[in-house]
Design a protein around this motif. Sequence first.
Motif, short mmCIF file in Angstrom:
data_model
loop_
_atom_site.label_atom_id
_atom_site.label_comp_id
_atom_site.label_asym_id
_atom_site.label_seq_id
_atom_site.Cartn_x
_atom_site.Cartn_y
_atom_site.Cartn_z
N GLY A 367 0.82 -1.20 0.00
CA GLY A 367 0.00 0.00 0.00
C GLY A 367 0.86 1.25 0.00
N PRO A 368 0.27 2.42 -0.31
CA PRO A 368 1.03 3.67 -0.29
C PRO A 368 1.38 4.09 1.13
CG PRO A 368 -1.29 4.11 -0.68
CD PRO A 368 -1.14 2.61 -0.68
N SER A 369 2.59 4.63 1.29
CA SER A 369 3.04 5.12 2.60
C SER A 369 3.42 6.59 2.49
CB SER A 369 4.26 4.32 3.09
OG SER A 369 3.90 2.98 3.38
N LEU A 370 3.19 7.32 3.57
CA LEU A 370 3.54 8.74 3.65
C LEU A 370 4.28 9.01 4.95
CD1 LEU A 370 3.35 11.74 2.73
CD2 LEU A 370 1.15 11.84 3.96
N PHE A 371 5.46 9.59 4.84
CA PHE A 371 6.23 10.04 5.99
C PHE A 371 6.20 11.57 6.06
CE2 PHE A 371 8.43 5.89 5.75
CZ PHE A 371 8.55 5.58 7.10
N ASP A 372 6.18 12.10 7.27
CA ASP A 372 6.36 13.54 7.49
C ASP A 372 7.53 13.73 8.46
OD1 ASP A 372 6.03 16.27 7.49
OD2 ASP A 372 4.06 16.28 8.44
N HIS A 373 8.04 14.96 8.49
CA HIS A 373 9.14 15.32 9.37
C HIS A 373 10.38 14.45 9.12
CE1 HIS A 373 6.44 18.03 11.48
NE2 HIS A 373 5.58 17.05 11.61
N VAL A 374 10.61 14.19 7.85
CA VAL A 374 11.85 13.51 7.44
C VAL A 374 12.96 14.56 7.39
CG1 VAL A 374 12.97 12.23 5.56
CG2 VAL A 374 10.57 11.79 6.13
N THR A 375 14.18 14.17 7.77
CA THR A 375 15.30 15.11 7.76
C THR A 375 16.42 14.59 6.86
OG1 THR A 375 16.55 14.10 9.60
CG2 THR A 375 14.77 15.63 10.18
N PRO A 376 17.28 15.49 6.37
CA PRO A 376 18.38 15.08 5.49
C PRO A 376 19.37 14.13 6.16
CG PRO A 376 17.98 17.43 5.27
CD PRO A 376 17.16 16.97 6.44
N ALA A 377 19.38 14.08 7.49
CA ALA A 377 20.33 13.19 8.18
C ALA A 377 19.89 11.73 8.14
CB ALA A 377 20.49 13.63 9.63
N MET A 378 18.65 11.46 7.77
CA MET A 378 18.12 10.10 7.81
C MET A 378 18.59 9.30 6.60
SD MET A 378 14.23 10.82 9.11
CE MET A 378 13.90 11.60 10.69
N GLU A 379 19.01 8.07 6.84
CA GLU A 379 19.45 7.20 5.75
C GLU A 379 18.31 6.90 4.79
OE1 GLU A 379 21.74 2.90 5.05
OE2 GLU A 379 21.05 3.48 7.06
N SER A 380 17.10 6.80 5.31
CA SER A 380 15.95 6.53 4.45
C SER A 380 15.69 7.68 3.49
CB SER A 380 14.70 6.27 5.31
OG SER A 380 14.42 7.38 6.15
N TYR A 381 16.18 8.89 3.82
CA TYR A 381 16.10 10.02 2.90
C TYR A 381 17.26 10.01 1.92
CZ TYR A 381 16.89 14.80 1.25
OH TYR A 381 17.14 15.90 0.46
N ARG A 382 18.42 9.63 2.36
CA ARG A 382 19.61 9.68 1.51
C ARG A 382 19.60 8.61 0.43
NH1 ARG A 382 22.17 9.95 6.60
NH2 ARG A 382 23.11 7.89 6.26
N GLU A 383 18.95 7.47 0.71
CA GLU A 383 19.00 6.35 -0.22
C GLU A 383 17.69 6.21 -1.01
OE1 GLU A 383 21.68 4.76 -0.86
OE2 GLU A 383 22.88 5.63 0.76
N GLU A 384 17.77 5.52 -2.12
CA GLU A 384 16.61 5.29 -2.98
C GLU A 384 15.78 4.12 -2.45
OE1 GLU A 384 15.94 5.17 -7.78
OE2 GLU A 384 17.55 3.93 -6.98
N ILE A 385 14.50 4.35 -2.22
CA ILE A 385 13.61 3.29 -1.71
C ILE A 385 13.01 2.49 -2.87
CG2 ILE A 385 11.48 2.82 -0.44
CD1 ILE A 385 12.19 5.21 1.36
#
Length: 500
Positions: A367-385
């Motif tokens: 299913g679709p997922s939505l994250f809020d308050h993601v920061t540039p320090a997070m690995e999940s932001y730095r990498e391609e999902i």
Amino acid sequence: MRIIDHHIVGSTANPHTAARLADVFDPNAGSVQAQVRLGTAADLERAVAAAQAAQPGWAANNPQRRARVMFAFKALVEAHVDELAHLLSSEHGKVLADARGDIQRGLDVIEFACGIPHVLKGEYTQGAGPGIDVYSMRQPLGIGAGITPFNFPAMIPMWMFGVAIACGNAFILKPSERDPSVPVRLAELMREAGAPEGILQVVHGDKEMVDAILDHPAIGAVSFVGSSDIAHYVYRRGVAAGKRVQAMGGAKNHGIVMPDADLDQVVNELSGAAFGSAGERCMALPVVVPVGAATAEALREKLVPAIAKLRIGISTDRDADYGPVVNAAHKARVEAWIQKGVDEGAELVVDGRGFTLQGHEAGFFIGPSLFDHVTPAMESYREEIFGPVLQMVRAADFEEALSLPSQHQYGNGVAIFTRNGHAAREFAARVNVGMVGINVPIPVPVAYHSFGGWKRSAFGDTNQHGMEGVKFWTKVKTITQRWPDGAPDGSNAFVIPTMG
């Protein structure tokens, strides 16, 4: 069990005696529907030999004759589009409308290749010196190869082989072993269109086949699309072997939402760009950056109900917005990234894990997922999902929003949503990304321009398709000619010639 074999001239292998086979799944059912033969260096050698035999005669054809084959190929693909779309969807999982789009975007480049007589014209200068003319010509490299990913099994192969073959090269395609049937069918249609045997061949395989392609001395150029780590490996090994290499890698495309943007339009665009094709696109838009707290809150308020309305279904469901991901391993990888985001402290507003489709409980659905308050320090932001996951990174102002995609390791695509022409112009000029959309969420250029990212999204200095593609698949020869009058004068034979 159906066996998917290579498309190689003179192939005599018995599909029932293969030592190495890989499973090809039906993502809708979660079951194995076929197996593909994984080739060896010996299989590649046979393909290269056939290419070497066919290529000189193909290159000797005038460009018009090669263009006529491309016209015929285009017509055949259009005639078989429903067959190809169903075949594509059955192995990849994308819905039929998206599969047809995959095929059409590939055909756009085939249409460009139909104009090859015009784009291959060289330059000419009459009277560059006393009685001297200078002209250039573009000639084929000989044999090119393409290594393509699972997410666009029709479009990306056609991006590569369409231009390469039209320029006079033979081409060896190594598609993803996850959904190999459409590339084989395209090779069959190219042969039916009039291309000689050996001009387009398909070999299947894993790293063994990739390394054989990169090391083979007869292959002059390699085009690759896949993850950045593998793209870098392909680039380094191919260049070390003396090849011309273009290697397109991963992405983490951002969508900047300015305070003056039409949020209803933004939400509509984000729904397709972030979740279409289950997020399995290198030009997906998995990061949204609202500028200002008020913009962020208003966007979130509209996004949540819009996501709830998305319909996930089997690939043949005409009402489905997107289908399953390609296989169980990829589903597990995407879900692991969702958990990683939770562990890193991002707020999981909508959780798509655990989704099942009635009657297709074993399918590879997320299913679709939505994250809020993601920061540039997070690995999940730095990498391609590479899945149906949208991350919201809040920016205080325009400068912070501009810095996020500019400083990210990937630089494939980016979009800005705004009514302000100055802001859009400033953003397009300053952002450190290769492809920019202004109120366009997926800025894939048309076929007569070129496709290519920056930073870890691309290795090599030549882009896909358009004139960049023609340059990649050809080499320039420059001729300086003089037809002297009377007896030659050898008095200056040891002085470097000038045109003065």
